[in-house]
Design an enzyme around this catalytic site. Structure first.
Site, PDB file in Angstrom:
ATOM      1  CE  LYS A  34     -27.783 -11.824  -4.697  1.00 35.72           C
ATOM      2  NZ  LYS A  34     -28.394 -12.747  -5.470  1.00 35.72           N
ATOM      3  CB  CYS A  35     -34.002  -4.968  -2.986  1.00 31.28           C
ATOM      4  SG  CYS A  35     -34.939  -3.711  -2.153  1.00 31.28           S
ATOM      5  N   GLY A  36     -34.645  -6.363   0.200  1.00 34.69           N
ATOM      6  CA  GLY A  36     -35.738  -6.599   0.923  1.00 34.69           C
ATOM      7  C   GLY A  36     -37.372  -6.566   0.230  1.00 34.69           C
ATOM      8  CB  ALA A  38     -36.578  -9.071  -4.050  1.00 35.01           C
TER       9      ALA A  38
END
Length: 161
Positions: A34-36, A38
């Site tokens: 869910k990280c930017g 990713a």
């Protein structure tokens, strides 16, 4: 001591000795779906595909310590990474990379290659390049794009022959 002296858990909760990767160069990364950052999964997969037959293995260690960006169960995370990013490189069990419950592997990695100002992992997608002898060669920041490591990986693989 080397990286190969550690045992980690797989996403199924099974023990996995890193000695199974002895003789291979490793790119160890703490990940979060869910990280930017990713989208780096695709480039990590590209490096894995391109260099796995020459002796590189990318190892992903999901971590939920940074703004709850890996909140799902390990099995769900595996599926998300395969569907959304085409990941086939090993994704191991979710771990802590900082604090009192930090995985021993990550405690070791941070001692071997401290970061800027202190050794703590600052964010998802911090990368550690490990040579075929299990020695930590270099630490790379979360914002370092995986393909920028290609030259170092090629050299590491050539030196291992």
């Amino acid at each position: 001591m080397s990286v190969y002296d550690f045992t980690v858990l797989t996403s199924r909760g099974e023990r996995k000795p890193l000695a199974d990767y002895r003789g291979k160069a490793l790119l160890i990364v703490n990940t979060a779906t869910k990280c930017g950052l990713a989208p780096q999964f695709k480039a990590l997969q590209q490096l894995h595909e391109q260099y796995k037959d020459q002796g590189l293995t990318v190892l992903g260690f999901p971590c939920n310590q940074f703004r709850d960006q890996e909140p799902v169960k390990d099995s769900e995370m595996q599926e998300t990474c395969q569907i959304n990013f085409g990941v086939t490189f090993p994704l191991l069990g979710k771990i802590d990379v900082n604090g009192p419950n930090a995985d021993p592997l990550y405690a070791y990695l941070k001692r071997q290659a401290p970061g800027f100002l202190n050794s703590s992992i600052k964010w998802n997608f911090t990368k550690f390049l490990v040579d075929a002898e299990g020695r930590v060669v270099k630490r790379f920041s979360p914002t370092t794009k995986p393909m920028k490591l290609e030259g170092r990986i090629k050299k590491l693989l050539a030196d291992a022959k």
